[in-house]
Design a protein around this motif. Structure first.
Motif, mmCIF file in Angstrom:
data_model
loop_
_atom_site.group_PDB
_atom_site.id
_atom_site.type_symbol
_atom_site.label_atom_id
_atom_site.label_comp_id
_atom_site.label_asym_id
_atom_site.label_seq_id
_atom_site.Cartn_x
_atom_site.Cartn_y
_atom_site.Cartn_z
ATOM 1 N N GLY A 1 10.392 9.748 22.025
ATOM 2 C CA GLY A 1 10.418 10.414 23.331
ATOM 3 C C GLY A 1 11.692 10.128 24.112
ATOM 4 N N VAL A 2 12.159 8.872 24.036
ATOM 5 C CA VAL A 2 13.364 8.513 24.807
ATOM 6 C C VAL A 2 14.566 9.289 24.269
ATOM 7 N N ALA A 3 14.665 9.363 22.942
ATOM 8 C CA ALA A 3 15.797 10.083 22.331
ATOM 9 C C ALA A 3 15.717 11.581 22.645
ATOM 10 N N VAL A 4 14.503 12.125 22.614
ATOM 11 C CA VAL A 4 14.334 13.557 22.916
ATOM 12 C C VAL A 4 14.740 13.837 24.371
ATOM 13 N N ASP A 5 14.300 12.971 25.303
ATOM 14 C CA ASP A 5 14.664 13.161 26.719
ATOM 15 C C ASP A 5 16.174 13.122 26.888
ATOM 16 N N ARG A 6 16.787 12.120 26.237
ATOM 17 C CA ARG A 6 18.247 11.972 26.374
ATOM 18 C C ARG A 6 18.955 13.231 25.850
ATOM 19 N N LEU A 7 18.470 13.709 24.716
ATOM 20 C CA LEU A 7 19.083 14.898 24.109
ATOM 21 C C LEU A 7 18.928 16.118 25.038
ATOM 22 N N LEU A 8 17.720 16.313 25.578
ATOM 23 C CA LEU A 8 17.503 17.503 26.418
ATOM 24 C C LEU A 8 18.305 17.414 27.723
ATOM 25 N N ILE A 9 18.439 16.197 28.269
ATOM 26 C CA ILE A 9 19.262 16.057 29.483
ATOM 27 C C ILE A 9 20.718 16.390 29.150
ATOM 28 N N SER A 10 21.167 15.938 27.992
ATOM 29 C CA SER A 10 22.575 16.205 27.655
ATOM 30 C C SER A 10 22.803 17.698 27.384
ATOM 31 N N VAL A 11 21.857 18.356 26.710
ATOM 32 C CA VAL A 11 22.005 19.799 26.456
ATOM 33 C C VAL A 11 21.966 20.577 27.789
ATOM 34 N N HIS A 12 21.056 20.192 28.688
ATOM 35 C CA HIS A 12 20.981 20.903 29.977
ATOM 36 C C HIS A 12 22.217 20.629 30.838
ATOM 37 N N THR A 13 22.808 19.442 30.681
ATOM 38 C CA THR A 13 24.037 19.159 31.439
ATOM 39 C C THR A 13 25.143 20.112 30.978
ATOM 40 N N GLU A 14 25.233 20.307 29.662
ATOM 41 C CA GLU A 14 26.228 21.264 29.151
ATOM 42 C C GLU A 14 25.899 22.686 29.617
ATOM 43 N N LEU A 15 24.598 22.959 29.679
ATOM 44 C CA LEU A 15 24.150 24.302 30.055
ATOM 45 C C LEU A 15 24.499 24.639 31.512
ATOM 46 N N GLN A 16 24.662 23.590 32.322
ATOM 47 C CA GLN A 16 25.034 23.818 33.722
ATOM 48 C C GLN A 16 26.328 24.595 33.825
ATOM 49 N N ARG A 17 27.199 24.396 32.829
ATOM 50 C CA ARG A 17 28.486 25.103 32.875
ATOM 51 C C ARG A 17 28.276 26.597 32.810
ATOM 52 N N LEU A 18 27.244 27.006 32.072
ATOM 53 C CA LEU A 18 26.939 28.439 31.981
ATOM 54 C C LEU A 18 26.558 28.958 33.373
ATOM 55 N N SER A 19 25.729 28.168 34.080
ATOM 56 C CA SER A 19 25.338 28.565 35.441
ATOM 57 C C SER A 19 26.558 28.639 36.344
ATOM 58 N N GLU A 20 27.496 27.682 36.159
ATOM 59 C CA GLU A 20 28.706 27.697 36.987
ATOM 60 C C GLU A 20 29.553 28.916 36.653
ATOM 61 N N GLU A 21 29.781 29.143 35.354
ATOM 62 C CA GLU A 21 30.669 30.236 34.953
ATOM 63 C C GLU A 21 30.078 31.596 35.292
ATOM 64 N N LEU A 22 28.758 31.705 35.217
ATOM 65 C CA LEU A 22 28.134 32.994 35.551
ATOM 66 C C LEU A 22 27.858 33.104 37.050
ATOM 67 N N ARG A 23 28.272 32.095 37.819
ATOM 68 C CA ARG A 23 28.131 32.099 39.284
ATOM 69 C C ARG A 23 26.686 32.432 39.669
#
Ligand SMILES: C[S@@+](CC[C@H](N)C(=O)[O-])C[C@H]1O[C@@H](n2cnc3c(N)ncnc32)[C@H](O)[C@@H]1O
Length: 310
Positions: free
Chosen positions: A57-79
């Motif tokens: 569970g800890v590894a899965v949480d860490r992975l999903l937080i890291s993927v969503h952090t990268e995904l934030q860039r999509l939200s930024e770029e798509l304004r």
């Protein structure tokens, strides 16, 4: 067959208590194989598990937080913040004009790391009479959203749980990138629950189901996402996107007036990436159109969509 997203399969939550449930790696791998997605099965097979084969569970949480952090860039770029405000400001103007007294509450369903709510709080893009609340079923993601908001000293809140079962009523529900996670019957229930609540409106942004969407998603996720899970799910999301017709049909189950902003037929597919489906209590349509001014022409109901040139 609609593709599966790995992130939907590697966590499970008891809907009644919100508590995490164990997920067996072999079962997820088998489900993905049976679905014909060997690449996704390989990605999951490499995730850490304990001696009983339960995903860590800890590894899965860490992975999903890291993927969503990268995904934030999509939200930024798509304004995504600016796009939402383009509709939300006129919507709250219409709500105020209709005589409903504030304060109002905006609830972001499935807020993930809370990018949208934090952006709204940081920019003050909506008036102070709009309370900002992000809600997610995933404790790790919403916990991180709350931590970031505290760090940034923002006036917004984050809650772990089901956004549609909150003790506090929403005035307006919003979401970004959530709708494609639901197959059509669940999407109908999702909208119906909002219609049965005291909310006055909803505005949900998701990937436009254009032929270009999977190619665009592949390019973005290839260039911007490091983990194979993020790359896989990014393209799967675009392939799962609901058509305009499905969105209007299911949104109608809310009993609210269903509308699409910049639907496929009236928008340039090279420019359309994310676009919203709205549901409004009927008395709000006229004041919203007035507040939108010329942009109101881009807001179409089912009958206008049927008449629009293919
Ligand atoms: C792909 S994420 C989107 C995250 C975020 N909106 C973004 O744009 O980055 C979808 C999220 O919706 C959440 N979710 C789905 N149904 C929900 C509900 N009824 N209440 C709260 N969260 C929900 C899931 O837990 C998941 O984290």
């Amino acid at each position: 067959m609609s593709p599966l997203e790995i992130s939907d399969l590697i966590t499970a939550v008891d809907p009644a208590t919100g508590r995490r449930l164990p997920v067996r790696r072999a079962e997820v791998v088998e489900r993905l194989r049976a679905h014909g997605d060997r690449r996704a099965a390989r990605i999951v097979a490499e995730l850490p598990a304990d001696q009983d084969g339960v995903l860590d569970g800890v590894a899965v949480d860490r992975l999903l937080i890291s993927v969503h952090t990268e995904l934030q860039r999509l939200s930024e770029e798509l304004r995504i913040g600016e796009r939402l405000v383009h509709l939300l400001r006129p919507l709250f103007t219409a709500i105020r004009a209709s005589g409903v007294p504030g304060p109002y509450r905006l609830v972001d369903i499935g807020c993930g790391l809370g990018y949208l709510v934090r952006w709204l709080a940081a920019t003050g893009a909506l008036a102070p009479d709009v309370e900002l609340l992000g809600v997610d079923l995933d404790a790790a993601l919403v916990g991180e959203a709350g931590r970031l908001a505290r760090d940034e000293e923002l006036r917004c809140r984050f809650v772990h749980g089901d956004a549609l079962a909150l003790p506090e009523a929403a005035t307006v529900y919003v979401s970004t990138g959530v709708l494609h996670h639901f197959p059509e019957p669940a999407l109908t229930d999702f909208f119906a629950a909002q219609g049965a609540s005291p909310a006055l409106a909803f505005c949900h942004y998701d990937i436009a189901a254009t032929g270009l969407a999977p190619i665009g998603a592949w390019m973005f996720h290839r260039a911007r996402m490091r983990h194979p899970l993020g790359r896989h799910d990014g393209v799967a999301s675009a392939r799962r996107a609901h058509s305009d017709e499905t969105l209007l049909r299911t949104a109608a189950a809310s009993g609210m007036r269903p509308l699409l902003y910049e639907p496929r037929r009236v928008a340039n597919p090279f420019c359309t990436t994310l676009r919203p489906v709205l549901g409004l209590r009927p008395h709000l349509e006229a004041p919203l159109r007035q507040a939108l001014g010329r942009s109101s022409r881009r807001l179409l109901g089912p009958e206008q969509l049927a008449q629009a040139a293919p």
